[in-house]
Motif scaffolding. Structure first.
Motif, PDB file in Angstrom:
ATOM      1  N   VAL A 174       0.874  -1.175   0.000  1.00 28.60           N
ATOM      2  CA  VAL A 174       0.000   0.000   0.000  1.00 28.60           C
ATOM      3  C   VAL A 174       0.911   1.225   0.000  1.00 28.60           C
ATOM      4  N   CYS A 175       0.596   2.239  -0.850  1.00 27.42           N
ATOM      5  CA  CYS A 175       1.450   3.433  -0.920  1.00 27.42           C
ATOM      6  C   CYS A 175       1.346   4.215   0.400  1.00 27.42           C
ATOM      7  N   VAL A 176       2.487   4.409   1.055  1.00 30.19           N
ATOM      8  CA  VAL A 176       2.459   5.049   2.379  1.00 30.19           C
ATOM      9  C   VAL A 176       2.124   6.538   2.271  1.00 30.19           C
ATOM     10  N   MET A 177       2.436   7.146   1.130  1.00 28.02           N
ATOM     11  CA  MET A 177       2.114   8.581   0.968  1.00 28.02           C
ATOM     12  C   MET A 177       0.625   8.769   0.716  1.00 28.02           C
ATOM     13  N   VAL A 178       0.080   7.986  -0.230  1.00 32.80           N
ATOM     14  CA  VAL A 178      -1.330   8.140  -0.593  1.00 32.80           C
ATOM     15  C   VAL A 178      -2.234   7.679   0.552  1.00 32.80           C
ATOM     16  N   ALA A 179      -1.904   6.533   1.147  1.00 33.24           N
ATOM     17  CA  ALA A 179      -2.800   5.956   2.151  1.00 33.24           C
ATOM     18  C   ALA A 179      -2.652   6.592   3.531  1.00 33.24           C
ATOM     19  N   HIS A 180      -1.419   6.963   3.892  1.00 38.05           N
ATOM     20  CA  HIS A 180      -1.184   7.424   5.271  1.00 38.05           C
ATOM     21  C   HIS A 180      -0.637   8.837   5.367  1.00 38.05           C
ATOM     22  N   GLY A 181      -0.316   9.460   4.228  1.00 36.03           N
ATOM     23  CA  GLY A 181       0.275  10.806   4.266  1.00 36.03           C
ATOM     24  C   GLY A 181       1.692  10.800   4.819  1.00 36.03           C
ATOM     25  N   THR A 182       2.384   9.662   4.687  1.00 32.83           N
ATOM     26  CA  THR A 182       3.775   9.578   5.161  1.00 32.83           C
ATOM     27  C   THR A 182       4.719  10.047   4.059  1.00 32.83           C
ATOM     28  N   PRO A 183       5.571  11.055   4.321  1.00 35.03           N
ATOM     29  CA  PRO A 183       6.519  11.482   3.286  1.00 35.03           C
ATOM     30  C   PRO A 183       7.432  10.319   2.877  1.00 35.03           C
ATOM     31  N   CYS A 184       7.620  10.145   1.568  1.00 30.75           N
ATOM     32  CA  CYS A 184       8.403   9.011   1.065  1.00 30.75           C
ATOM     33  C   CYS A 184       9.208   9.476  -0.144  1.00 30.75           C
ATOM     34  N   LEU A 185      10.487   9.097  -0.188  1.00 32.96           N
ATOM     35  CA  LEU A 185      11.336   9.475  -1.338  1.00 32.96           C
ATOM     36  C   LEU A 185      11.301   8.406  -2.438  1.00 32.96           C
ATOM     37  N   GLY A 186      10.455   7.389  -2.259  1.00 34.01           N
ATOM     38  CA  GLY A 186      10.390   6.300  -3.239  1.00 34.01           C
ATOM     39  C   GLY A 186      10.201   6.744  -4.685  1.00 34.01           C
ATOM     40  N   PRO A 187       9.339   7.754  -4.962  1.00 33.28           N
ATOM     41  CA  PRO A 187       9.112   8.136  -6.357  1.00 33.28           C
ATOM     42  C   PRO A 187      10.359   8.652  -7.082  1.00 33.28           C
ATOM     43  N   VAL A 188      11.365   9.128  -6.329  1.00 34.55           N
ATOM     44  CA  VAL A 188      12.570   9.671  -6.986  1.00 34.55           C
ATOM     45  C   VAL A 188      13.806   8.821  -6.710  1.00 34.55           C
ATOM     46  N   THR A 189      13.607   7.681  -6.040  1.00 31.86           N
ATOM     47  CA  THR A 189      14.745   6.846  -5.638  1.00 31.86           C
ATOM     48  C   THR A 189      14.824   5.593  -6.491  1.00 31.86           C
ATOM     49  N   GLN A 190      16.049   5.218  -6.864  1.00 40.48           N
ATOM     50  CA  GLN A 190      16.234   4.050  -7.723  1.00 40.48           C
ATOM     51  C   GLN A 190      15.893   2.765  -6.965  1.00 40.48           C
ATOM     52  N   THR A 191      15.270   1.862  -7.682  1.00 44.33           N
ATOM     53  CA  THR A 191      14.902   0.580  -7.084  1.00 44.33           C
ATOM     54  C   THR A 191      16.148  -0.290  -6.843  1.00 44.33           C
ATOM     55  N   GLY A 192      15.961  -1.381  -6.141  1.00 46.05           N
ATOM     56  CA  GLY A 192      17.083  -2.300  -5.902  1.00 46.05           C
ATOM     57  C   GLY A 192      16.986  -2.959  -4.541  1.00 46.05           C
ATOM     58  N   CYS A 193      16.266  -2.290  -3.618  1.00 48.41           N
ATOM     59  CA  CYS A 193      16.183  -2.807  -2.242  1.00 48.41           C
ATOM     60  C   CYS A 193      15.019  -3.756  -2.071  1.00 48.41           C
ATOM     61  N   GLY A 194      14.095  -3.774  -3.037  1.00 47.24           N
ATOM     62  CA  GLY A 194      12.875  -4.557  -2.850  1.00 47.24           C
ATOM     63  C   GLY A 194      11.809  -3.776  -2.099  1.00 47.24           C
ATOM     64  N   ALA A 195      11.947  -2.448  -2.068  1.00 46.66           N
ATOM     65  CA  ALA A 195      10.970  -1.565  -1.379  1.00 46.66           C
ATOM     66  C   ALA A 195      10.779  -1.985   0.072  1.00 46.66           C
ATOM     67  N   ILE A 196      11.879  -2.159   0.764  1.00 46.84           N
ATOM     68  CA  ILE A 196      11.826  -2.670   2.139  1.00 46.84           C
ATOM     69  C   ILE A 196      11.046  -1.728   3.052  1.00 46.84           C
ATOM     70  N   CYS A 197      11.390  -0.438   3.013  1.00 55.14           N
ATOM     71  CA  CYS A 197      10.812   0.487   4.014  1.00 55.14           C
ATOM     72  C   CYS A 197       9.291   0.634   3.861  1.00 55.14           C
TER      73      CYS A 197
END
Ligand code: SF4
Ligand code: SF4
Length: 256
Positions: A174-197
Motif C-alpha cells: 500500500v502506498c504510504v504517501m497516498v494511504a497514510h500521508g507519510t513522506p516518502c522518497l520512493g518516487p525519486v529513488t532508484q529501485t534495488g532494495c525490494g521496497a523494504i521500508c
C-alpha cells in the motif's frame, strides 16, 4: 585458461558495501570458483598484483592520497565498477561539501595540523572513468552478483534504473504517501532494495539515490502539501546521496 582477476578497493567508507560480497553466503563459493579474488584486504591475506579484469571500488575521495590512488586503480583495471552511495555520490561524508570542512577539523581534533583532508567528498566518477555504478547504502547483494556476472560474461548488467514505486506495486505494498500521508522518497529513488521500508509502513529515505529521471521538484511540492516544513525537505534530500546532483539541487532550492 587463467581465471579473471577480481580486485576490491576501499576509499572513504564504512566497509558495508564490500561486506555485501562476503554476505553472499550461498553464492560465495561459486564466485570464488569463477574468479581469482586477487586483491581484497578485507577478506584475504594474500595480494596478487594487477592488472585486474574487474575492480570493485567502494568509498569516496576525501584525501590527496585518495586522488593519486584512484588513478593507479584505474590504470590497473580493465573494468572499474563503483559500489555504494559513497563511491557513486560521495556518501554521507559529502555533507561536508555544504560547509567549511576546516571548521569541523578545528572543532573535532585536538591537533588539526595533522589532518590532511580535502574540502569535499566526491564520487569516484569525478576523478576517473567508471564503467558502471551500483547504487545503495549498502548495495544489494543480488545486484552485485548480477553485475559481477555480467562483466565476466561481457554483457550489460540488468540493473533497472526506475523508481522504488515500481517495486512497491510489484510487491503489492500500500502506498504510504497516498494511504497514510507519510513522506516518502520512493518516487525519486532508484529501485534495488525490494521496497523494504514501505513494506514496513515507513517512507523511503532514498538510500539507493536518484532514479534515472527523478522529478524531485514535484515530489517536494507534494511533501509541502502534506505539511512537511522546508528544513525537513532539505534534511530529507541530504542523507547518503546528498551530493548526487538531483538531490543536491533540490536541497539547495529549499535552503533559506
Ligand atoms: S554506501 Fe553505505 S554501506 Fe556502502 S560503504 Fe558507504 S556508508 Fe557504508
Ligand atoms: S525503501 Fe528507500 S530507504 Fe528503504 S531500503 Fe529501499 S531505497 Fe533504501
Amino acid at each position: 585458461m587463467p581465471k579473471p582477476k577480481l580486485a576490491v578497493y576501499k576509499f572513504a567508507s564504512c566497509d558495508g558495501c564490500q561486506l555485501s560480497l562476503l554476505d553472499c553466503e550461498d553464492e560465495l563459493l561459486t564466485v570464488a570458483g569463477a574468479v581469482d579474488i586477487s586483491y581484497f584486504p578485507e577478506a584475504t591475506r594474500a595480494v596478487v598484483k594487477g592488472p585486474y579484469n574487474l575492480t570493485l571500488v567502494e568509498g569516496s575521495i576525501t584525501t590527496p592520497h585518495d586522488v593519486e590512488l584512484v588513478q593507479q586503480v584505474r590504470r590497473s583495471s580493465k573494468f572499474l565498477v563503483t559500489i555504494g552511495a559513497c563511491a557513486t555520490a560521495g556518501g554521507i561524508q559529502a555533507l561536508r561539501n555544504f560547509k567549511d570542512v576546516q571548521e569541523f577539523v578545528s572543532a573535532v581534533y585536538a591537533s588539526p595540523q595533522y589532518i590532511h583532508t580535502l574540502g569535499t567528498s566526491t564520487p569516484i566518477a569525478d576523478h576517473v572513468q567508471v564503467d558502471f555504478e551500483l547504487r545503495g547504502c549498502p548495495i544489494s547483494k543480488h545486484q552485485l552478483l548480477e553485475t559481477v556476472g555480467a562483466f565476466l560474461y561481457g554483457r550489460k548488467p540488468n540493473v533497472p534504473p526506475y523508481s522504488v514505486c515500481m517495486e512497491c506495486k510489484r510487491r503489492g505494498n500500500v502506498c504510504v504517501m497516498v494511504a497514510h500521508g507519510t513522506p516518502c522518497l520512493g518516487p525519486v529513488t532508484q529501485t534495488g532494495c525490494g521496497a523494504i521500508c514501505p513494506a514496513y509502513d515507513r517512507g523511503c529515505y532514498g538510500c539507493f539515490g536518484p532514479m534515472e529521471t527523478p522529478n524531485t521538484d514535484s515530489l517536494a511540492k507534494g511533501w509541502s502539501g502534506l505539511g512537511v516544513k522546508e528544513p525537513d525537505i532539505v534534511r530529507a534530500f541530504r542523507t547518503f546521496n546528498a551530493w548526487a546532483e538531483p538531490f543536491r539541487k533540490e536541497s539547495v532550492a529549499h535552503e533559506k
